[in-house]
Design an enzyme around this catalytic site. Structure first.
Site, short mmCIF file in Angstrom:
data_model
loop_
_atom_site.label_atom_id
_atom_site.label_comp_id
_atom_site.label_asym_id
_atom_site.label_seq_id
_atom_site.Cartn_x
_atom_site.Cartn_y
_atom_site.Cartn_z
N SER A 169 1.06 -1.10 0.05
CA SER A 169 0.13 -0.04 -0.01
C SER A 169 0.87 1.11 0.13
O SER A 169 1.69 1.45 -0.70
CB SER A 169 -0.88 -0.08 1.25
OG SER A 169 -2.01 0.83 1.06
N ASP A 199 -8.66 -6.18 -4.80
CA ASP A 199 -8.32 -4.82 -3.97
C ASP A 199 -8.86 -3.76 -4.96
O ASP A 199 -8.32 -3.34 -6.03
CB ASP A 199 -7.02 -4.75 -3.76
CG ASP A 199 -6.62 -3.26 -3.12
OD1 ASP A 199 -7.66 -2.91 -2.48
OD2 ASP A 199 -5.37 -3.04 -3.27
N HIS A 245 -6.50 -6.53 -0.76
CA HIS A 245 -5.38 -5.52 -0.45
C HIS A 245 -4.13 -6.11 0.36
O HIS A 245 -2.92 -5.83 -0.32
CB HIS A 245 -5.81 -4.42 0.41
CG HIS A 245 -5.00 -3.26 0.38
ND1 HIS A 245 -4.47 -2.48 -0.58
CD2 HIS A 245 -4.53 -2.63 1.30
CE1 HIS A 245 -3.68 -1.44 -0.31
NE2 HIS A 245 -3.57 -1.63 0.96
#
EC number: 3.4.16.-
Length: 463
Positions: free
Chosen positions: A179, A384, A436
């Site tokens: 991320s 995601d 994710h």
């Protein structure tokens, strides 16, 4: 000439020395013993603080796990989570790749059979100051936080950590994260690369070999474009909303959020994502207490920020566990009496303290690292919606790298795990059906992929 027995003794002593040399007095003070609820294991783990600025009293918290077997010969991997403001202890160590996963009540731990310290020594770092247990005694530090600040402090942390654990100084070193760590990881790698060029101070050399990035924020325009396209492609928003955004938004412009139609169109996507888990489109949301369900207002105030996040139920369990007095004492985070209020993500970092700098794109750093001969692997969970596979593919395409091997499926235990492509200097893979935080969804596949990365070989390309 040495006989076989003497050779065996010599090898044993060398191995023993490798272990003993890692046990500096400071390291032994950080050795974790009597960790509440810990399953019985044969490897050691350490936790504590490393002061990165004595004057301001700024210290970063770490948790280090030796490899399950042969830690003296296996590489060292630093894992970073993003946010900015989210904890690598609460996410990476507790929910994804660490050996101890918090149970669904926050009362105890369970052993993770797919922990990444099967393949490497794993170091989790809570950075910057203000994240997790990491802190500064100078409140003005919190208003200086940003990408460059974080990279500099992380580099200082590593130099001081290696003084505490000198046996790991010369090991092959990799940095991994997901991320917003899509910014942290290459930025830190660049600092290391540049500092390593200082031939006058070889003691600062870090044996960096490569980086591994999962669903990474990479380049502002491509990330946002992919986010919008993915939402429409997966039927989250209407054709009309999509048309408005495509006509009114220019994500390459600093003023795109001043355009009313653009902002309202993006708000509409966020409104629809409020109803599901944006980080995993096809899994249920946690209903008893969901920070995601209630986060629409936060999304609006943090545009154009993109931030980390995971299953809110798991977040809650981690919060319960790491706010226990016995846990904080065992991890040397506090004395067990004067407790810290540990949170999995510190929203103040974005909402109140600001974030002083965030590079619009780290693709130039990719190019620099590739030219320097470092291993660069990127992977993406394909369900995601926050940092979707489309965003990552747009970013990689922007590099215009020559294709080395054709797009093809890769396999784990005879099943298709995702798709895979090698470029000159970069490897990209998808994880089929993962959200994710890929290791949480595909733990066995992730471990196999991690092993392939460390060895610099493709994952299995046939059943």
């Amino acid at each position: 000439m040495m006989n076989i027995s003497n050779v065996s003794i010599a090898l044993y002593l060398c191995t023993l020395f490798a272990f003993v040399s890692s046990d500096s007095p400071e390291a032994m003070r950080d050795l974790v013993t009597n960790f509440p609820g810990q399953p019985k294991v044969s490897f050691r783990h350490y936790a504590g603080y490393v002061t990165v600025n004595i004057i301001s009293g700024r210290a970063l918290f770490y948790w280090f796990f030796e490899a399950m077997t042969h830690p003296n010969v296996k590489p060292l991997v630093l894992w970073l989570n993003g946010g900015p403001g989210c904890s690598s202890v609460g996410y990476g160590a507790t929910q994804e790749i660490g050996p101890f996963l918090v149970d669904n009540k926050g009362n105890s731990l369970k052993f993770n059979p797919y922990a990444w310290n099967k393949e490497a020594n794993i170091l989790f770092l809570e950075s910057p100051a203000g994240v997790g247990f990491s802190y500064s005694n100078t409140s003005s530090d919190y208003r200086k936080l940003g990408d460059d600040f974080t990279a500099r402090d992380s580099y200082t942390f590593l130099q001081k950590w290696f003084l505490r654990f000198p046996a790991y100084k010369e090991k092959d070193f990799f940095i991994a994260g997901e991320s917003y760590a899509g910014k942290y990881v290459p930025e830190l790698a660049e600092v290391i690369y540049d500092k390593n060029k200082d031939n006058e101070n070889l003691s600062l050399h870090i044996n960096l070999k490569g980086i591994l990035l999962g669903n990474p924020l990479t380049s502002y325009a491509e990330d946002w474009t992919g986010w919008v396209d993915y939402a429409w492609n997966h039927a989250v928003v209407s054709d009309e909303t999509y048309r408005v955004i495509k006509q009114s938004c220019n994500f390459s412009s600093d003023t795109t959020w001043d355009v009313k139609d653009c902002k309202e169109g993006v708000d509409e996507i966020l409104k629809q994502y409020k109803e599901i888990d944006q980080f995993s489109l096809y899994t249920p949301i946690c209903m008893h207490h969901s920070s995601k369900v209630d986060s629409y207002a936060n999304y609006k105030t943090t545009i154009p920020r993109l931030f980390d996040g995971f299953d809110p139920c798991l977040d809650d369990y981690a919060k319960v566990f790491y706010n226990r007095a016995d846990v904080q004492k065992a991890l040397h985070a506090t004395d067990g009496v004067h407790l810290k209020n540990w949170t999995i993500c510190n929203d103040d970092i974005l909402n109140h303290w600001n974030w002083t700098d965030s590079k619009r794109s780290v693709l130039p750093i990719y190019k620099k690292l590739i030219a320097g001969g470092f291993r660069v692997w990127v992977y993406s969970g394909d369900t995601d919606g926050r940092v979707p596979v489309l965003s990552t593919r747009y970013c990689i395409n922007k590099l215009e790298l020559p294709i080395k091997t054709a797009w093809r499926p890769w396999y784990h235990e005879t099943q298709v795990s995702g798709w895979f492509q090698e470029y000159e200097g970069l490897t990209f893979a998808t994880f089929r059906g993962a959200g994710h935080d890929v290791p949480s969804f595909k733990p066995s596949e992730s471990l196999a992929f991690f092993s392939a990365f460390l060895n610099g070989v493709p994952p299995p390309l046939s059943r």
